[in-house]
Design a protein around this motif. Structure first.
Motif, PDB file in Angstrom:
ATOM      1  N   UNK A 135       0.783  -1.276   0.106  1.00  0.00           N
ATOM      2  CA  UNK A 135      -0.065   0.022   0.012  1.00  0.00           C
ATOM      3  C   UNK A 135       1.040   1.254   0.229  1.00  0.00           C
ATOM      4  N   UNK A 136       0.384   2.233  -0.326  1.00  0.00           N
ATOM      5  CA  UNK A 136       0.919   3.805  -0.529  1.00  0.00           C
ATOM      6  C   UNK A 136       1.106   3.786   1.076  1.00  0.00           C
ATOM      7  N   UNK A 137       2.933   4.708   1.262  1.00  0.00           N
ATOM      8  CA  UNK A 137       3.633   4.774   2.404  1.00  0.00           C
ATOM      9  C   UNK A 137       2.600   6.190   3.243  1.00  0.00           C
ATOM     10  N   UNK A 138       1.626   7.186   2.819  1.00  0.00           N
ATOM     11  CA  UNK A 138       1.155   7.827   2.371  1.00  0.00           C
ATOM     12  C   UNK A 138       0.020   8.020   2.204  1.00  0.00           C
ATOM     13  N   UNK A 139      -1.230   8.398   2.672  1.00  0.00           N
ATOM     14  CA  UNK A 139      -2.681   9.331   2.137  1.00  0.00           C
ATOM     15  C   UNK A 139      -2.205   9.625   0.908  1.00  0.00           C
ATOM     16  N   UNK A 140      -1.651  10.742   0.758  1.00  0.00           N
ATOM     17  CA  UNK A 140      -1.792  12.055   0.499  1.00  0.00           C
ATOM     18  C   UNK A 140      -0.518  11.724  -0.851  1.00  0.00           C
ATOM     19  N   UNK A 141      -1.711  10.406  -1.887  1.00  0.00           N
ATOM     20  CA  UNK A 141      -0.447  10.220  -3.107  1.00  0.00           C
ATOM     21  C   UNK A 141      -0.072  11.729  -3.933  1.00  0.00           C
ATOM     22  N   UNK A 142      -0.502  12.408  -3.204  1.00  0.00           N
ATOM     23  CA  UNK A 142       0.028  13.601  -4.250  1.00  0.00           C
ATOM     24  C   UNK A 142      -0.311  13.956  -5.318  1.00  0.00           C
ATOM     25  N   UNK A 143       0.058  14.859  -6.382  1.00  0.00           N
ATOM     26  CA  UNK A 143      -0.486  15.104  -8.062  1.00  0.00           C
ATOM     27  C   UNK A 143       0.836  14.574  -9.092  1.00  0.00           C
ATOM     28  N   UNK A 144       0.924  14.079  -9.377  1.00  0.00           N
ATOM     29  CA  UNK A 144       1.984  13.216 -10.122  1.00  0.00           C
ATOM     30  C   UNK A 144       2.350  14.846 -11.229  1.00  0.00           C
ATOM     31  N   UNK A 145       3.587  14.307 -11.564  1.00  0.00           N
ATOM     32  CA  UNK A 145       4.897  15.867 -12.199  1.00  0.00           C
ATOM     33  C   UNK A 145       5.050  15.067 -13.047  1.00  0.00           C
ATOM     34  N   UNK A 146       5.869  15.230 -13.594  1.00  0.00           N
ATOM     35  CA  UNK A 146       6.769  14.065 -14.920  1.00  0.00           C
ATOM     36  C   UNK A 146       7.718  15.001 -15.811  1.00  0.00           C
ATOM     37  N   UNK A 147       8.765  15.330 -15.196  1.00  0.00           N
ATOM     38  CA  UNK A 147       9.568  15.775 -16.289  1.00  0.00           C
ATOM     39  C   UNK A 147      10.732  15.351 -16.103  1.00  0.00           C
ATOM     40  N   UNK A 148      10.304  15.499 -17.756  1.00  0.00           N
ATOM     41  CA  UNK A 148      10.651  14.295 -19.265  1.00  0.00           C
ATOM     42  C   UNK A 148      11.952  15.381 -19.534  1.00  0.00           C
ATOM     43  N   UNK A 149      13.065  13.912 -20.003  1.00  0.00           N
ATOM     44  CA  UNK A 149      14.225  14.875 -20.610  1.00  0.00           C
ATOM     45  C   UNK A 149      13.797  14.270 -22.269  1.00  0.00           C
ATOM     46  N   UNK A 150      13.887  14.204 -23.162  1.00  0.00           N
ATOM     47  CA  UNK A 150      14.355  13.622 -24.352  1.00  0.00           C
ATOM     48  C   UNK A 150      14.412  13.754 -25.242  1.00  0.00           C
ATOM     49  N   UNK A 151      14.933  12.597 -26.279  1.00  0.00           N
ATOM     50  CA  UNK A 151      15.988  13.274 -27.148  1.00  0.00           C
ATOM     51  C   UNK A 151      15.005  13.430 -28.595  1.00  0.00           C
ATOM     52  N   UNK A 152      15.428  13.516 -29.981  1.00  0.00           N
ATOM     53  CA  UNK A 152      15.042  14.266 -30.466  1.00  0.00           C
ATOM     54  C   UNK A 152      13.927  13.214 -31.236  1.00  0.00           C
ATOM     55  N   UNK A 153      15.046  12.078 -31.204  1.00  0.00           N
ATOM     56  CA  UNK A 153      14.537  11.112 -31.792  1.00  0.00           C
ATOM     57  C   UNK A 153      14.795   9.665 -30.890  1.00  0.00           C
ATOM     58  N   UNK A 154      13.644  10.076 -29.929  1.00  0.00           N
ATOM     59  CA  UNK A 154      13.124   8.780 -29.018  1.00  0.00           C
ATOM     60  C   UNK A 154      12.424   8.327 -30.177  1.00  0.00           C
ATOM     61  N   UNK A 155      11.812   7.586 -30.738  1.00  0.00           N
ATOM     62  CA  UNK A 155      10.836   6.496 -31.148  1.00  0.00           C
ATOM     63  C   UNK A 155       9.115   6.784 -30.512  1.00  0.00           C
TER      64      UNK A 155
END
Length: 299
Positions: free
Chosen positions: A64-84
Motif C-alpha cells: 500500500x502507499x506509504x502516505x495517504x496523500x499520494x499527491x498530484x503526479x508531476x513528470x519532468x521529461x528529458x527526451x531526445x528528438x529521436x526517441x521513437x
C-alpha cells in the motif's frame, strides 16, 4: 514491435513505476532518514524516526502507499528528438496515471477548478503536469516522476526581490518560509530553491532542484556554499522530525539557478516532505530501462 505495442509496453512500465514510487522511498531518502535517526539524541525524535521506518516496512508488506496523500503526479521529461515515442509520451503518461490510480491504489487528487468535482482518475485539465526538456540528436528518454503532496510541494512560494536585497534577501526569504509553513510540510524536508530572473523561472527551478539526489551539490562553488549555509540555518530552527523538535530539520538544500536581469532576483522555494516520493527512469530507443533511484526494481 509496432508503435501500438511499444506504447502499451512503456505505459505498463510507467504505471508500475508510479505504483512502486507510491510505496517505496528512493534509496537516498531511506539512507538519509537513517543517518538523521542516528544523529538525533532526543527520545521523541528517535521514536518518530522509528515510526517512519515501520511505516515503510508496513507499506512494503501490505503493498500500500506509504502516505495517504499520494499527491498530484508531476513528470519532468528529458527526451531526445529521436526517441521513437516522443509523440506519444504525454498521452501515455496520463494513461499510466489512470492505471496506477486503480492498481496502487492512489488517492483521487484531481479536482476540476470551478466545476468542483473530483475526476476519480488523477487526470484532469492540466493534470498530471508534464514539463519537457528536449535533447537534440538523442534517442533516449529520461523521466523524473514526483508525487507532489498538498502539505509540502504544492504550497510553494515565489517572489521577485529588488537587486539591492542581494543574496541576504534570498536567505531571508527561504528562512522566513521555513519558519512559517515548514512545520506543516512533514519535516525533515528536502528544500528546493530556485534563483533566476522572474517568478515563473525561479519556481520551475525550485521544483527541478527536488529531483536531484540527496547529498548532491550545485556545481557553482558559491551556490554550493549557500546550500550548506541554508541547511545549517534551517536546522538551527529546530523543527526536527514532524515538527516535534530536534537538531535536524532537512534532508538537504538544493539550489538551481540561471542568469538574471540586473534589476531583479527571482527566488522560489519548494519542499519535499520526509516521504519524498520521486523516481528516475531512463529508456533507450528499444525501451530497455534503467532505474537509478530505487534498487531492485523490476517493472
Amino acid at each position: 514491435m509496432t508503435n501500438e505495442e511499444q506504447v502499451k509496453k512503456i505505459t505498463c512500465y510507467m504505471a508500475h513505476f508510479i505504483s512502486h514510487i507510491a510505496k517505496k522511498l528512493p534509496d537516498d531518502v531511506t539512507a538519509k532518514l537513517e543517518d538523521l535517526r542516528k544523529k538525533e539524541d532526543s527520545p521523541l525524535a528517535k521514536v518518530i524516526y522509528e515510526t517512519m521506518t515501520r511505516n515503510q516496512k508496513l507499506a512494503d508488506e501490505l503493498n500500500r502507499p506509504c502516505c495517504q496523500d499520494t499527491g498530484v503526479l508531476q513528470f519532468w521529461v528529458k527526451c531526445g528528438t529521436q526517441f521513437p515515442l516522443i509523440d506519444d509520451l504525454e498521452a501515455l503518461l496520463k494513461k499510466a496515471v489512470m492505471i496506477s490510480t486503480q492498481e496502487a491504489p492512489l488517492r483521487h487528487n484531481s479536482v476540476e477548478v470551478f466545476d468542483e468535482y473530483n475526476t476519480g482518475t488523477n487526470v484532469g485539465k492540466g493534470t498530471p503536469t508534464v514539463w519537457w526538456d528536449i535533447v537534440p540528436h538523442s534517442d533516449t528518454c529520461e523521466i523524473y516522476v514526483y508525487m507532489a503532496g498538498g502539505g509540502c510541494t504544492l504550497p510553494g512560494h515565489a517572489m521577485v526581490l529588488m537587486p539591492g536585497e542581494g543574496y541576504e534577501g534570498v536567505a531571508k526569504f527561504v528562512l522566513d518560509r521555513m519558519t512559517s509553513y515548514g512545520l506543516n510540510a512533514c519535516p525533515p524536508l528536502l528544500v528546493g530553491v530556485g534563483i533566476a530572473t522572474s517568478i515563473e523561472t525561479a519556481a520551475l527551478l525550485s521544483k527541478k532542484a527536488l529531483m536531484r539526489p540527496i547529498g548532491s551539490h550545485n556545481e557553482n562553488e558559491k551556490a554550493a556554499k549557500m546550500e550548506q549555509l541554508l541547511e545549517d540555518g534551517i536546522n538551527s530552527i529546530g523543527l526536527g522530525p514532524q515538527g516535534m523538535g530536534g537538531k535536524y530539520s532537512v534532508l538537504g538544500v538544493h539550489i538551481e539557478h540561471t542568469a538574471r536581469h540586473p534589476s531583479t532576483i527571482g527566488v522560489a522555494v519548494n519542499v519535499g516532505c520526509w516521504s519524498h516520493r520521486r523516481g528516475h527512469i531512463i529508456f533507450d530507443k528499444a525501451l530497455n530501462y534503467i532505474v537509478d533511484t530505487h534498487s531492485g526494481v523490476t517493472l
